[in-house]
Structure formats: C-alpha cells, structure tokens
Design a protein around this motif. Structure first.
Motif, mmCIF file in Angstrom:
data_model
loop_
_atom_site.group_PDB
_atom_site.id
_atom_site.type_symbol
_atom_site.label_atom_id
_atom_site.label_comp_id
_atom_site.label_asym_id
_atom_site.label_seq_id
_atom_site.Cartn_x
_atom_site.Cartn_y
_atom_site.Cartn_z
ATOM 1 N N GLN A 276 -9.824 0.289 10.146
ATOM 2 C CA GLN A 276 -10.503 -0.782 11.364
ATOM 3 C C GLN A 276 -9.620 -1.232 12.172
ATOM 4 O O GLN A 276 -8.539 -2.018 11.383
ATOM 5 C CB GLN A 276 -11.617 -1.576 10.955
ATOM 6 C CG GLN A 276 -12.839 -0.944 10.276
ATOM 7 C CD GLN A 276 -12.978 -0.623 8.794
ATOM 8 O OE1 GLN A 276 -12.625 -1.748 8.301
ATOM 9 N NE2 GLN A 276 -13.219 0.424 8.513
ATOM 10 N N ARG B 64 -7.678 -3.401 9.221
ATOM 11 C CA ARG B 64 -7.930 -3.075 7.662
ATOM 12 C C ARG B 64 -7.616 -1.621 7.501
ATOM 13 O O ARG B 64 -7.743 -0.692 8.456
ATOM 14 C CB ARG B 64 -9.548 -3.438 7.327
ATOM 15 C CG ARG B 64 -9.668 -4.778 7.507
ATOM 16 C CD ARG B 64 -11.023 -5.197 6.619
ATOM 17 N NE ARG B 64 -12.016 -4.577 6.925
ATOM 18 C CZ ARG B 64 -13.165 -4.846 7.514
ATOM 19 N NH1 ARG B 64 -13.391 -6.120 7.571
ATOM 20 N NH2 ARG B 64 -14.173 -4.040 7.933
ATOM 21 N N HIS C 228 -9.680 5.070 5.631
ATOM 22 C CA HIS C 228 -10.623 4.564 6.442
ATOM 23 C C HIS C 228 -9.773 3.158 7.242
ATOM 24 O O HIS C 228 -9.573 2.272 6.474
ATOM 25 C CB HIS C 228 -11.818 3.867 5.722
ATOM 26 C CG HIS C 228 -12.356 4.704 4.893
ATOM 27 N ND1 HIS C 228 -13.139 6.079 5.329
ATOM 28 C CD2 HIS C 228 -12.924 4.899 3.487
ATOM 29 C CE1 HIS C 228 -13.529 6.765 4.318
ATOM 30 N NE2 HIS C 228 -13.672 6.284 3.175
ATOM 31 N N MET D 77 -8.357 10.430 1.714
ATOM 32 C CA MET D 77 -8.896 9.832 3.101
ATOM 33 C C MET D 77 -8.371 8.343 3.356
ATOM 34 O O MET D 77 -8.080 7.838 2.409
ATOM 35 C CB MET D 77 -10.297 9.539 3.131
ATOM 36 C CG MET D 77 -11.413 10.701 2.679
ATOM 37 S SD MET D 77 -12.929 10.139 2.823
ATOM 38 C CE MET D 77 -13.885 11.716 2.942
ATOM 39 N N SER E 143 -8.853 3.565 -5.288
ATOM 40 C CA SER E 143 -8.924 3.488 -3.503
ATOM 41 C C SER E 143 -8.141 1.975 -3.636
ATOM 42 O O SER E 143 -8.169 1.116 -4.387
ATOM 43 C CB SER E 143 -10.198 3.396 -3.298
ATOM 44 O OG SER E 143 -10.659 1.996 -3.178
ATOM 45 N N ALA E 144 -7.453 1.819 -2.562
ATOM 46 C CA ALA E 144 -6.528 0.655 -2.551
ATOM 47 C C ALA E 144 -6.631 0.419 -0.871
ATOM 48 O O ALA E 144 -6.689 1.145 -0.032
ATOM 49 C CB ALA E 144 -5.135 0.962 -2.690
ATOM 50 N N ARG E 145 -6.991 -1.140 -0.605
ATOM 51 C CA ARG E 145 -7.336 -1.590 0.569
ATOM 52 C C ARG E 145 -6.236 -2.543 1.022
ATOM 53 O O ARG E 145 -5.983 -3.397 0.082
ATOM 54 C CB ARG E 145 -8.681 -2.076 0.626
ATOM 55 C CG ARG E 145 -9.863 -1.259 0.594
ATOM 56 C CD ARG E 145 -11.007 -1.672 0.527
ATOM 57 N NE ARG E 145 -11.435 -2.447 -0.711
ATOM 58 C CZ ARG E 145 -12.408 -3.614 -0.436
ATOM 59 N NH1 ARG E 145 -12.803 -3.890 0.624
ATOM 60 N NH2 ARG E 145 -12.659 -4.043 -1.644
ATOM 61 N N VAL E 146 -6.092 -2.935 2.233
ATOM 62 C CA VAL E 146 -5.166 -4.059 2.825
ATOM 63 C C VAL E 146 -6.116 -4.622 3.856
ATOM 64 O O VAL E 146 -6.663 -3.935 4.439
ATOM 65 C CB VAL E 146 -3.701 -3.870 3.064
ATOM 66 C CG1 VAL E 146 -3.065 -3.417 1.888
ATOM 67 C CG2 VAL E 146 -3.627 -2.553 4.027
ATOM 68 N N GLU F 160 -8.059 1.209 4.235
ATOM 69 C CA GLU F 160 -8.339 1.853 2.665
ATOM 70 C C GLU F 160 -7.861 3.125 2.557
ATOM 71 O O GLU F 160 -8.314 3.884 3.199
ATOM 72 C CB GLU F 160 -9.695 1.495 2.449
ATOM 73 C CG GLU F 160 -10.324 2.037 1.034
ATOM 74 C CD GLU F 160 -11.532 1.819 0.741
ATOM 75 O OE1 GLU F 160 -12.377 1.331 1.293
ATOM 76 O OE2 GLU F 160 -11.761 1.677 -0.495
ATOM 77 N N LEU G 63 0.837 -1.265 0.053
ATOM 78 C CA LEU G 63 -0.073 -0.008 -0.085
ATOM 79 C C LEU G 63 0.858 1.069 -0.128
ATOM 80 O O LEU G 63 0.619 2.062 -0.781
ATOM 81 C CB LEU G 63 -0.937 -0.183 1.401
ATOM 82 C CG LEU G 63 -1.893 1.236 1.393
ATOM 83 C CD1 LEU G 63 -2.747 1.279 0.202
ATOM 84 C CD2 LEU G 63 -2.651 0.945 2.576
ATOM 85 N N VAL H 221 -8.221 6.281 0.017
ATOM 86 C CA VAL H 221 -9.224 6.735 -0.849
ATOM 87 C C VAL H 221 -8.125 7.828 -1.600
ATOM 88 O O VAL H 221 -8.002 8.722 -1.123
ATOM 89 C CB VAL H 221 -10.513 7.423 -0.598
ATOM 90 C CG1 VAL H 221 -11.478 7.766 -1.611
ATOM 91 C CG2 VAL H 221 -11.094 6.106 0.338
ATOM 92 N N CYS H 222 -8.037 7.678 -2.903
ATOM 93 C CA CYS H 222 -7.033 8.537 -3.716
ATOM 94 C C CYS H 222 -7.848 9.318 -4.942
ATOM 95 O O CYS H 222 -9.173 8.929 -4.934
ATOM 96 C CB CYS H 222 -5.827 7.967 -4.337
ATOM 97 S SG CYS H 222 -5.050 6.918 -3.025
#
Lengths: 339, 339, 339, 339
Positions: B157, B241, B155, B153, B250-253, B243, B139, B245-246
């Motif tokens: 958890q 987790r 996000h 942004m 968006s990219a999440r792990v 994410e 990431l 936000v670009c």
C-alpha cells in the motif's frame, strides 16, 4: 410454530459442522433445543439423539420435518443435498438455517430462489457466519455510517495452515473464497460483476496439482475493486484479514491481538490454528440470532439471494481461474422478495 | 576547513529535493562537504553557496565537474535533465548519486546503460532510498536468508495525503508506484514481466481527471504476483506498507508504531504527513552510504540497470493503465556490468 | 574554539563506550573529527589513533587538553575518573560531553557544580542519551504541550537479557535505574524527593546474591508517582518502556514495532538484545547535537545539575534498597547557573 | 414452557447488575430460566416478572427460595444485603452466584465461611467475572503451565472514564481494586500479605475529595510484588491491562485490538467506554458456566474463601490508603473446605 417457548430444531447432517451445531444448540444457544437429528447413517443419528433429552433420530429430512416437535431446520448435510432439503422445508413452511454453500451451483440456487418466491415469504438464512463476527460487524457499521465516505477497495487475506487430501484449486474458490465473496457483497452492499484470478508459482508446501496461493480480484457493481489472497497451505495457522480503503480513511479487522508475550528474543502472540478457533463466537452468535428471530416469527441474515449470488460468483471465479482471464459474473435481476 | 579525505560533492539542482540534499551533506553526512551547487537560476545557486564554507555556485553542471574541488555529483535536477548530466559525469569519470527516476523513459535509460558499459565500470547509484529504510532492510534480510522459504506474493500500500496541482494518473505510476517497482525488484531479486492496472470508481476527494486510487498488479520473472494500492489523495497522511507472503510465513513492514496515546475514547498514534517525515532516516543513510562507498573508490546501491528497469516497467504500467489490460514489460538482456 | 570548521574532539577512555564514540565521531558525526584519544593503556590509545588521520594518542587527559587540535572533550573513562577530567576541562574552558554517571556520588557531583559556577558558564553535557531517542522525544513534546493535562504517574519497565559477572543490586540503581531517574526528572521537569524499593523473591535466573527484579518507586516534587520495574536478567532481550498517565489521556513509548512476522503458529517481532541495538540512533543524535551546539559556542542537553540530581537519587535509592523503606532524596537549592 | 432439566434461577435484586443478569439468563444463557425476581420495590419486581414466562415476583429472598420453581440464586442486591441472603440460601441448600463483593467486610465474609463449613459443602460462587474473560483465561493458562517459569511481578492498570456522584477513595479499593485483588490471588495462586498505597497529586478532573489516581502495591505469600494503577476519572474510557513478569518471559493482556482505522492524521481504535462493553462476554460466560456446573450438581469458580480474602485485603488497602504506610493483610488459616 410457537411464538413463545423453546424452539425445537432438527439438525440435518451430523458430520463435523452438524455435530458442532448439535453441541451448540444443546449447550450454548438460549431458547432452542435439538428436537431431532437426521443422518443417512442411522446409527450415528441415534447415538447422538440418545445423549440429548427429547431428541429423536431420523434418516430422512422429511420424516423429521413431519414431527410436531420440530419448529425449524439447521441444514448441515453436504452441499448437493441442500436443494432437496430446502424444498421440503418450504413444503412444511419451516424456517431454515442452511450451512454455506446454499447449493453447489448457481442454477440450483436459482431454483430455490424461485421456490421461495412462490412460497411468498423468506424462510432461508444462509450460514455466512462472518457477518456475526464482532470485528467484521464493527467494520460493517463503520462502512454503513459512511464514516470515511464510500469504500473504494478491499484488501483481503484468507490463510489456512494446510488442506485435507483431495482439496482442489476449484475448492479454493468454492469453499474458501466464497467467504470473501459474501463479505464483499455484504460490506459494500454491491454485487460482484467480474472476477480475475492470478496464479503465482505455487508454494513448494502446496500439494501437487494445487495452485496455491492465488490472488483473486473482484470488480463490483459500484465500481469498487477487491483483492483476495487465498493461501490454504501457509503452514503457520488460520488468518483472516480485511481492510476497507475509503475516501477519507481506511479500516482494518483481523489484525493480531489477545495475549502478548515476550520471550526468547521474540514478542508476539499465537496464530489460531483453524476457523473454529477464530470464529467460534461468530458461529454461536449466528445460531443464537437465527433462533431469536425464528422465535419472533422473523427472518434475517443472509438470504437465498446471497446464497445464489455467491454461487454465481464462484462459477465466474472457477472459470477465471481456469482460463486465466477476467470473467464477468452475470446475475438475474434481484427479485422483490430479496430487496 | 575540510579535513583531508573529505568528499567534495556538487549538488546539481537546488529545488525541494536538491536543497534538502545540500542541507543533508552540510549538516548530517559525515565525510562529505558541499563543494558546489548548480542551478540554472544563478541567484538561487549563489545564495545557497554563500551560506556554506568553500562552496561555489554554477549554472552549468559541466562547469562544476571541471572544478578540482568536486569529487562526486548528486543529481537532483528535473528528470529530463538527468541524461545529459550523467553523460557529462561519465566524461569526468565522477561517481554520481542520481535522484530517481534515472531518466524519464526506458530508451534514455538504456543510452546511459550503454554509456556506462563503454566507460567500463559502474559510476551511478540511483536514489531509490527505500533500500536504506531500517524496516525494509530487515525485510530484505529475512527474504535473502529464505527464513520462510521463497516469496510468493507481495501486498503493498502506498498512500499520500493529497497531490499538488497538475498531478496525473501517469504520474501515479512514474512518480509513486516506481518505488514499489524498485522495491519489488530489489526484495525479490527478479524482474517484473507484466503489469495490469485496475481502476475503481475514483474517490470524490480526488481532483477531476485523476483516477485515484488504482490497483497495480505485477507478475515477475520468478512467478511471484504483487499487488500495489496507489492512493494519492487518501486524506489522512502518508502510509507505505509491504507484506511478503512466503512459503512458510509472512513478514510485514510499515505497520504503525512509535508514540501510542489513549485519549478522548480513542487509542492510537500519528500518521506521518509526508515522505520526508517517514523516510528521513533512509535519505540520510542513502547519502551517507554513497559517500562512504565513494571515498573507498567503490560503487554500491541501485544501478543504472535498476533505473532502466524501473523506467521500462513504468512504461508498461502507464500503458496497462491506459488500455485497461495486462501489458508485458520487455527488458534487454542484462549486461555483464550489472550482474 | 573555532566557530566555523570541524570540531576537534578528544575522547577520554577507549573502553566499550569510548571506542564506540570514537567510531561514531569518525564515521557518523558531521562536523567533528577525533583529534585525540586518551587511555592509560598507551598501546591501546596508539593503535586507535593510528587508524584515524590527524589523531594523536595520549595517556593523560591534561596532555590532550593542552593540544591546539583539541576543541572539546568526550569523557568515556570509568566514573571515578570523571571528576578530575572535568575539573581539568574547566581549567582549559573546554566543552565536555561526559558519559553518565557524571560522577559516582552526589558529593563529587556537587563539587563539579561548584566548580562550574565558579567558571561562570555551563561547559558540561551529561550523556543521558534517552533524551535524544525519537520516541522519548515525542513523549516529552506531548507532555510539555500539556496535551493531556499534567502527568500524574509514570510506569516504566527496564529489562536486560542478562548481567555480566560482578553485577550487584546497587548497580541496578546506579547503572540501570539511573536512566529512569533522568527520564523522570526530564519528562516531568520535577525533582525526585523520595525513593522506595520493593524486592520480590528473585528469579532463579538471577545470579546468586543479586535481588533481581526489583520495583523502584519515586515520588516527585510536583506530587507525581513513578514505578520502575528493573529486571536485568529477564532472559529475552532488552526492553525499555514508559507510559505517562496524564489527567485526560495516557501516552506510551517503547512498545513493539518494526518487522512483523507470522510463522510456525506465532506472530510478532524480534526483541533487541542490547541497548546499543535499541538506542543506536539516540547515541548518534546525542553526539551530533553536542557537536552542533559546541560549534555554535553553545551548550545544551543534560547539565552537571542533572548529573548531580541523578547521583543524589541513586544514593537515596541504594539506601532504600538496603533498608527496605522509603528514603527521601535531599538536593541542595538549584544554583542560578542551572535554572 | 421450560424444557426439563432447565435451571430455575431466582435473581435477588433488580438494579443495574440484577436487571442485566435477568436479561442474560432470559436471552443468552443456555439451560436456565428466570423463575423468580426479588426486589424490595414490589412494583419493579412485578414489571420485570410480567415480561418473562413462568417468572414470579417477590419482595423477600426467603419467599423466592421457598418456591419449588427455584433451583438456584443469583444475588445482585447491594453488598450489605448479601450475608442474610446467602445464609438463607444455606438453609435451603441452594447454589448461589453472588455478585462481588461477597460481603462488605472481612468479618461478615468470615461468618459465611463458617456457615458454609457447617453446611459441609460449597454452595457459593462469587462474581469475579474476570476469571471468565478470554484473555485473562489465556494468561492464567500460561502462568499455570509455568511456560516462562514463576511469575515475579504483575503490573496492572484499571481505568474508568469517570465516577458517579458520591464515589469515595475507599470505594476505589472496595469496588475497583477488588478486581485486581482477586486477579492477583487467582493468577498467582497466592494470598496477598501486605498493601501499600501511594497517592499522587490528584487529577484536576477528579471530583473534590477524591484522591484519584492512586498506586496500590501488593506483596504476596509467594514473594511476588504487584502494582496497580487505579484511575477512575481518566476521561477517555475503560481500560484494564495486566502484565505478568516471569523468570524467562513476560505476558500481557488488555492491549488494544479490534477494528483499526487510519483517518485524519491518526491511526488506532476505540477505547470501550465501560466495563459492560469490555467484559460482556465474561459476564455471559460466568453465568453460563455457573448454570452448567449447577445443573451437574457441582460448584466451581470463586468461593466464599475468595470473597473473604478480597474483603480482608480491601480492609488492609483502605487502611494503607488512610495511614499512608504499608499495611499487612491477615487471613485466618484456610479451611479444608476451600483447599
């Protein structure tokens, strides 16, 4: 209104949503037919009516309501025209499926609530179609069954590929986040009591003067906290996700699925490009369920109360957005008709 | 018999984390050996040292540092003991891998920053091991390459199955969210400038007096907004987790993966039950990379500055949590040594 | 051989795999060092040895084995050279980690089995590194625990982006499917008794004369059926998947995971481009576990029997491929040493 | 009162599938109504007809076809009754949606093909409803567009939770794999030329005398190879998956999706428990599309040729299953009517 037989529907407004509802009732919905279309553009109304057997064209909602062929109304005209049309429908005691928003502000929504109470029975269903999406419905069932205890938080993302010209920061609340407002109220069965809006540095992809994306926070009457990412120029498609964090587990909808491919060094799937693609089934199901209920002489689905509450929270949201601080959302006491 | 060039490490503190680091250096890490263990419990230190060839036991960090066998320190004692140990390490000019937090508050972290500047070169790496997790590293690479433009942004958890007795709301910031504080600063390469904490009605599964879960919001110097769900009694396992936000993607792990099963009407996988399970590889990689750099005479990884910034934001977070309002985080100007 | 102390390893063969093992032992593996490298190219051996402290270069395996610094062998020379090297290792009674294949055919593998029986104890571990992959290990545990009852079928896919010049249909069995041969035998704890190969019309992306992809079927001594897609010019990357279908559930590994992105109308992740990328951790773990066991004076992992069985099934597979019919795989009775 | 242009459908057979089709046409399908129901059980037919306005009950298909209210037939009687009903429909020149199988064997299917050719135009659509599933439709589009080149292999899994009493190994081909037979022919646009069946040791969960699971292999006229796992007592639910392996990429449908939960140490979702749950939308869409086409005076969807080809391949499959060897599937030359 016939208890048996096909339901004659007048569609008020034949713009993008209205024309799509005409097609839906004509080609998809069982047990209903388009008996009338209404548009201030007489020619437009006529050209649509001519393609459908037994369908008349009108320029005035009242004229359509007076027709003996019309058993129910689907209102898809611009928001400011909703109040008058719904009030006329009450005069004819006709069932209404009213596209969201019920009305553009809380005060006008409140007038409809008062009128419907005077009428003495519910006549209006508001078009919050996510309540009919298969995945959101499963999430609602899980929450209602308290499978994982009480819901403590919701995490929501709402992304559009891009916005049409003239889209404003206020519309991000009123036209987009309004869906999360209803989703929150429906999933949690609680009212929203305060709104906060955080505005990161806008994306360079956002049109000038549009503060995009934003992070909208709700606090609810039951003590839950909800965060909503609204990003209407994300560029890559339409994505709606929701995770409910409960006491002993979490549940999510809107994750990727469908056709999975591997090629050119990447695996994955397609992102739908707009809400019609993503929620086509929900729209079909919404109208079908409304027709079914109406033919049984019943009313179900989102009510004027839901329309009013959404409008009131939108007002708080737009205010929170403007002043950059937490804003409370004040609702009147819920009338007996909507309990 | 240690091969020449092998790094002799003194492990300070042999509690849960310290004992695990002893095992790691002894059994996993290439190019290092446990030359000394230090614990105020002399018996405990001796029983560990006895099991490792060429390892001595001490009750005082300074005594270990004086040994010619000790080339570097891994500090895993309780947070309040870190400042003194690091200062002593500076006297011996020894490289240090210091478990997080660097120190328990911003003021003491600042004293270390001043001391390290006086020393004239960096000696301390702080144990923010997520920077060594394979997925977070991917990431970071994607963000650094600006593949999807600027990050707008995050996000996040962060969930634990349950808390040990005595766990407080302040510890939710200082011990748990501190990881998201570092993750945010590292991923975005920006400082955190303000913190807001929202506290939903606590889960009934939370111990009395623990406001669990909470939603923590960061604003950053570059105008990004970050939301962090911290839920330390979620009951079902350990989940982290993130994410990003670009502007154009968006990219999440941290999403689910690994062994997938279908049985008894359900499909899915296991949720790891604690951070050791989830981040075992990151811990291994962190120590290995520190050893490698130290043997080359270099220092890399999170610095005293990162430890200080985390402490300062934690202080703002605990304050925001207590007063229920947005709190700014004030940092001193970044010294040249850490640029 | 020292029970304590660092294990001195001689790496035989310094081609792609051999050089990577040198790097691994030098930089990754705990408790071992490269004491010697052997290559028929003396200059190549010397240039590698010169970069590693205490490492000698040889052109003959026997010379390395005679060195007092050498405690164990890692054989990574071409397959045809394995038999002689292993036999010499037996003379020195040295532990061996031998890259797959053990030997290029069943007859020569059998000679090693006979020699190892004469030696009277196991000395050889064969380099089937999938047994050390984290996901495959979880699958093995689930099957061993009979969590879902007995395994009835395996579905396997094995895909490479492309093949180097000179890659033949026989190599698809001997170099690629050999991994599924070992995976099948290991996961099910059964021998393979028959092989069938189906050859669809080749992909236009396949080099001329290469029948790619193929579908290889195994029947096992316990009555299980296994299908293997081998596709070595799939173009998009390296993918290894395996699903075990059991009596009351199924379990899969190798599904997509890691960094998830959404951009440009697509969501998904990257496909690794080769086996080093996908199985890097498994290679590290394999060598580490072999070093650990060797230092304890033990032997574990895939044995000469596993190498022989793979060779015998490869022979049946190449035959089935050639004649287009089911071919039985005949094994000698399993010697006591390998039970 | 049916609107003009509404299609009057006679449903032949009111067992599980027939009753479900009655409900579908009555409540879901737009533009059609149930004009008649036919069942040899007169009371059953009457009790259904009594609940639907304008619906008559018959015990003989011919009697229903003679009614002026009947515009089209949906045949859902047991397979052996299909031939006679379809032939009678040809006499009345009525459009037919015939549940699969078209007829129980290739010879009788061939008689229908001959009769339809004598009739001179297509009248029959066969109920292979997977062609109307949203995901399978996406896969078909991708293959037709040759996005990843030619399809080389299909990997299919078809699992049922359990079987009713009396389910036989032959029925695994004729009732279950018949769907993969049609899926293969439809997706690849090729005929199946040979079938092989491998029978692993049955699951202990399988009823006595049922060889469950099995691996069924197809070879096609275009040189593709297809493997089908059929497992009708898998215990955990209903799963249908299909992966098309193409020259430069692969594409899969049927993977898990929908509501994702994390609780009690596990993440994942529900497995649907039967085909109605999984393919409800496909059934709806199939009947809707058939009604739409019929009202336009057109015929589309799977033809008698598709029904015949499926029957012929089933025969080859049952034979291959019995003799344990590859069996060729011989088809007559495709008549012009079906090209």
């Amino acid at each position: 209104m016939p208890q048996q037989g096909t339901l004659g529907v007048a569609v008020i407004g034949t713009g993008r949503m209205g024309a799509d509802h005409v097609r839906r009732i004509d080609e998809v919905t069982n047990g209903a037919r388009v008996a009338a279309v209404v548009d201030i553009d007489a020619e437009r109304a006529k050209s649509i009516a001519d393609r459908i057997e037994g369908c008349s064209a009108y320029t005035e909602p009242a004229a359509a309501m007076a027709s003996p062929d019309v058993d129910a109304l689907l209102i898809a005209s611009p928001g400011p025209a909703h109040e008058a049309a719904v009030l006329q429908a009450f005069e004819h005691d006709l069932p209404v499926l009213c596209e969201k928003p019920l009305t553009p502000d809380a005060a006008s929504a409140l007038r409809l609530i008062e009128a419907e109470q005077r009428l003495g029975h519910r006549r209006v269903q508001v078009g919050f179609m996510r309540r009919y999406d298969a995945d959101f419905t499963r999430l609602k069932s899980l929450l209602d069954a308290k499978e994982f205890g009480r819901a403590l938080m919701l995490h929501c993302q709402h992304r559009n590929a891009s916005t049409p010209p003239g889209f404003t920061s206020q519309m991000m609340i009123n036209d987009s986040v309004v869906h999360e407002i209803d989703t929150t109220r429906w999933l949690l069965d609680q009212e929203i009591t305060a709104v906060t809006v955080l505005r990161p540095t806008p994306s360079t992809a956002a049109p000038q003067n549009l503060s995009d994306p934003q992070l909208v926070l709700f606090e609810t009457s039951g003590g839950a906290v909800v965060d909503v990412e609204i990003f209407v120029n994300c560029g890559f498609g339409y994505q709606v996700r929701c995770e409910a964090v409960c006491e002993t587990g979490s549940a999510r909808v809107g994750e990727e699925s469908g056709l999975l491919t591997s090629s050119a060094g990447r695996w994955g799937g397609a992102v739908p490009q707009d809400f019609v693609d993503r929620f086509a089934d929900a729209y079909d199901r919404q109208v079908q369920r409304w027709v079914d209920a109406t033919r049984r002489g019943e009313i179900e689905g989102p009510s004027c109360w839901d329309g009013y509450a959404a409008a009131a929270v939108c007002e708080a949201g737009v205010n929170a957005q403007a002043i950059g601080r937490r804003t409370t959302a004040e609702l009147i006491e819920r009338p007996a008709l909507y309990r």
